[in-house]
Design an enzyme around this catalytic site. Structure first.
Site, PDB file in Angstrom:
ATOM      1  N   SER A 132     -10.182 -13.533  -9.049  1.00  0.00           N
ATOM      2  CA  SER A 132     -10.849 -12.533  -8.296  1.00  0.00           C
ATOM      3  C   SER A 132     -10.757 -11.142  -9.285  1.00  0.00           C
ATOM      4  O   SER A 132      -9.894 -10.888 -10.450  1.00  0.00           O
ATOM      5  CB  SER A 132      -9.513 -12.816  -7.003  1.00  0.00           C
ATOM      6  OG  SER A 132      -9.427 -11.476  -6.443  1.00  0.00           O
ATOM      7  N   TYR A 156      -0.201 -15.214  -5.616  1.00  0.00           N
ATOM      8  CA  TYR A 156      -1.408 -15.508  -6.170  1.00  0.00           C
ATOM      9  C   TYR A 156      -2.278 -14.806  -6.904  1.00  0.00           C
ATOM     10  O   TYR A 156      -3.349 -15.977  -7.764  1.00  0.00           O
ATOM     11  CB  TYR A 156      -2.327 -15.374  -4.648  1.00  0.00           C
ATOM     12  CG  TYR A 156      -3.444 -15.031  -4.411  1.00  0.00           C
ATOM     13  CD1 TYR A 156      -4.614 -16.692  -4.529  1.00  0.00           C
ATOM     14  CD2 TYR A 156      -4.269 -14.217  -4.861  1.00  0.00           C
ATOM     15  CE1 TYR A 156      -6.066 -16.341  -5.026  1.00  0.00           C
ATOM     16  CE2 TYR A 156      -5.458 -13.958  -4.999  1.00  0.00           C
ATOM     17  CZ  TYR A 156      -5.838 -14.828  -4.245  1.00  0.00           C
ATOM     18  OH  TYR A 156      -8.102 -15.145  -4.847  1.00  0.00           O
ATOM     19  N   LYS A 160      -4.970 -17.120 -10.636  1.00  0.00           N
ATOM     20  CA  LYS A 160      -6.041 -16.545 -11.381  1.00  0.00           C
ATOM     21  C   LYS A 160      -5.916 -16.044 -12.454  1.00  0.00           C
ATOM     22  O   LYS A 160      -6.901 -16.517 -13.387  1.00  0.00           O
ATOM     23  CB  LYS A 160      -6.824 -15.654 -10.011  1.00  0.00           C
ATOM     24  CG  LYS A 160      -7.361 -16.172  -8.570  1.00  0.00           C
ATOM     25  CD  LYS A 160      -8.210 -16.876  -8.633  1.00  0.00           C
ATOM     26  CE  LYS A 160      -8.053 -17.019  -7.129  1.00  0.00           C
ATOM     27  NZ  LYS A 160      -8.940 -18.456  -7.131  1.00  0.00           N
TER      28      LYS A 160
HETATM   29  C1  WQD Z   1      -8.680  -4.712   2.506  1.00  0.00           C
HETATM   30  C2  WQD Z   1      -8.373  -3.563   3.075  1.00  0.00           C
HETATM   31  C3  WQD Z   1      -5.703  -3.371   2.968  1.00  0.00           C
HETATM   32  C4  WQD Z   1      -6.134  -5.833   7.494  1.00  0.00           C
HETATM   33  C5  WQD Z   1      -7.751 -10.056  -0.659  1.00  0.00           C
HETATM   34  C6  WQD Z   1      -6.636 -10.492  -2.018  1.00  0.00           C
HETATM   35  C7  WQD Z   1      -8.253 -10.815  -2.556  1.00  0.00           C
HETATM   36  C8  WQD Z   1      -8.465 -11.492  -2.041  1.00  0.00           C
HETATM   37  C9  WQD Z   1      -9.336 -11.334  -0.630  1.00  0.00           C
HETATM   38  C10 WQD Z   1      -8.843 -13.837  -1.379  1.00  0.00           C
HETATM   39  C11 WQD Z   1      -7.233  -3.099   2.406  1.00  0.00           C
HETATM   40  C12 WQD Z   1      -6.605  -2.815   4.685  1.00  0.00           C
HETATM   41  C13 WQD Z   1      -6.991  -5.172   5.884  1.00  0.00           C
HETATM   42  C14 WQD Z   1      -5.724  -5.267   8.009  1.00  0.00           C
HETATM   43  C15 WQD Z   1      -6.035  -3.787   6.714  1.00  0.00           C
HETATM   44  N1  WQD Z   1      -8.551 -13.224  -2.153  1.00  0.00           N
HETATM   45  N2  WQD Z   1      -6.407  -4.245   5.515  1.00  0.00           N
HETATM   46  N3  WQD Z   1      -5.816  -4.348   8.074  1.00  0.00           N
HETATM   47  O1  WQD Z   1      -6.178  -7.355   0.170  1.00  0.00           O
HETATM   48  O2  WQD Z   1      -8.068  -6.014  -0.438  1.00  0.00           O
HETATM   49  O3  WQD Z   1      -7.912  -8.878  -0.967  1.00  0.00           O
HETATM   50  O4  WQD Z   1      -8.270 -10.757  -0.047  1.00  0.00           O
HETATM   51  O5  WQD Z   1      -8.913 -14.807  -1.323  1.00  0.00           O
HETATM   52  O6  WQD Z   1      -7.917 -11.330  -3.609  1.00  0.00           O
HETATM   53  O7  WQD Z   1      -5.573  -9.861  -3.037  1.00  0.00           O
HETATM   54  O8  WQD Z   1      -8.727  -7.542   1.076  1.00  0.00           O
HETATM   55  O9  WQD Z   1      -9.682  -8.068   3.445  1.00  0.00           O
HETATM   56  O10 WQD Z   1      -6.614  -8.335   3.025  1.00  0.00           O
HETATM   57  O11 WQD Z   1      -7.611  -6.197   2.862  1.00  0.00           O
HETATM   58  O12 WQD Z   1      -5.998  -1.944   7.446  1.00  0.00           O
HETATM   59  O13 WQD Z   1      -5.807  -6.127   9.053  1.00  0.00           O
HETATM   60  O14 WQD Z   1      -8.528  -3.049   4.666  1.00  0.00           O
HETATM   61  O15 WQD Z   1      -5.304  -2.703   3.048  1.00  0.00           O
HETATM   62  O16 WQD Z   1      -6.949  -1.643   2.075  1.00  0.00           O
HETATM   63  P1  WQD Z   1      -7.381  -7.130   0.053  1.00  0.00           P
HETATM   64  P2  WQD Z   1      -8.151  -7.658   2.641  1.00  0.00           P
END
Ligand code: WQD
Length: 349
Positions: A132, A156, A160
């Site tokens: 990741s 988490y 990885k």
């Molecule tokens: C994306 C953007 C949030 C939700 C995480 C893990 C990564 C991978 C995928 C997997 C960010 C913003 C999010 C919401 C928001 N792991 N956001 N409101 O955090 O980049 O990655 O998931 O299996 O390892 O770290 O993904 O989709 O949660 O967030 O504003 O309700 O959307 O702050 O900028 P992230 P995400």
């Protein structure tokens, strides 16, 4: 004594009932690969296997085995002549990992070690691993090359990172191994058939599945975590990659196992960053109406920007993300509107 026509007929063992796994199995089967799927069904459903069959027209052998179950794994390796393994298995909720770290370390790390031990016992030494972009922590260089220093900000992410180290050590000690460490950026979208997509249990943690549930009326509005980041609109930047492109990256890595590369990291991303507000706008366009959101403070543990430099994967794996963000949004909407309750609900597809 592995078959020489490795690319096509050698049996591949893979997780396959989850979001990325199921899309990868479809790409492998459509490429003519021989696949056997195992999954512990922790975050997946049997229905995913039926959907794979519906899309490909082929029945894929499946066994409900956990990678922590050495005996169960041994039986699979005895029954099938496995050539290579694609390892998707793992717990993956960032927030939860800080609450139950031992579960994360046990499942992800002990599970991987058990799988590697069983592979070794059966002389299977080609591994494609789901890593990741989280291993970059808060990266000092954007776009991020694989040579960027790693760090991790939650249990988490550390699982990885540790697994990457374990595989690197293994390849150094036993040079006949190949371990492809695929560092995923943010998977988005669904299968264009509308039959397969992400099916989170409970409240989605991630942006796109949450937005999709807002669009079908299951959630009132999206909470945008922070608008004081250094970006054009203040919201966080991520590299969203169509899940079908991501799936094809696994096929490319598998084909690379023709060569002996030892342990090697590849970023699977597009090279293009989008803000949260841009994603809301793009998905609203696919849905055909403005989706409601409210700005809230930053989410703990979020970093400002994760955008890939995918040059190494483009060159060495002969792979490139080809599907647009618009396509990912259209496919996500097709999936979510056809399957508002996910895989287990009634489907219009
Ligand atoms: C994306 C953007 C949030 C939700 C995480 C893990 C990564 C991978 C995928 C997997 C960010 C913003 C999010 C919401 C928001 N792991 N956001 N409101 O955090 O980049 O990655 O998931 O299996 O390892 O770290 O993904 O989709 O949660 O967030 O504003 O309700 O959307 O702050 O900028 P992230 P995400």
């Amino acid at each position: 004594n592995k078959p020489t026509n490795y690319g096509d007929t050698g049996r591949k063992l893979t997780g396959g009932a989850g979001y990325i796994g199921s899309h990868t199995v479809v790409e492998l089967v459509q490429d003519g690969q021989n696949v056997v799927v195992i999954d512990n069904m922790h975050n997946a459903s049997f229905e995913a296997m039926r959907r794979i069959e519906k899309i490909t027209g082929k029945k894929v052998p499946f066994a409900p085995v956990d990678i922590l179950d050495k005996e169960g794994l041994n039986k699979i390796f005895e029954k099938f002549d496995i050539w290579a393994v694609i390892h998707f298995a793992g717990l993956k909720a960032v927030g939860e990992s800080s609450k139950i770290p031992l579960d994360y370390y046990h499942n992800n790390i002990s599970g991987t070690i058990t799988l590697l031990e069983v592979m070794k016992a059966h002389n299977v030494k080609d591994m494609v691993f789901s890593s990741s972009a989280t291993v970059y922590g808060d990266p000092p260089i954007i776009p991020i090359p694989e040579t960027c220093p790693t760090g991790s900000v939650n249990p988490y992410g550390r699982t990885k990172l540790f697994i990457e180290h374990i595989m690197r050590d293994l390849c150094t000690a036993e040079p006949e191994w190949n371990c492809a460490l695929l560092r995923y950026f943010n998977p988005a979208g669904a299968h264009p058939s509308g039959l397969m997509g992400e099916d989170p249990r409970g409240v989605p943690n991630n942006l796109m599945p949450y937005l999709a549930q807002v669009a079908v009326g299951k959630r009132e509005y999206l909470t945008v975590f922070g608008n004081d980041y250094k970006s054009k609109d203040g919201t966080g930047i991520r590299d969203y990659i169509h899940v079908v492109d991501l799936a094809r990256g696994h096929l490319a890595a598998l084909k690379k196992c023709h060569e002996r590369f030892g342990c090697r990291e590849w970023n699977l991303g597009t090279g293009h960053g989008s803000t949260v507000l841009e994603m809301i706008a793009a998905f609203s366009k696919a849905v055909g109406r403005e989706l409601p959101y409210k700005i809230a403070p930053r989410r703990a543990g979020d970093v400002p920007n994760l955008t890939a430099d995918p040059t190494r994967a483009n060159k060495e794996l002969n792979w490139k993300a080809e599907l647009s963000l618009e396509q990912a949004c259209a496919d996500l909407w097709h999936w979510q509107s056809n399957n508002p309750e996910g895989l287990l609900g009634p489907t219009a597809a």
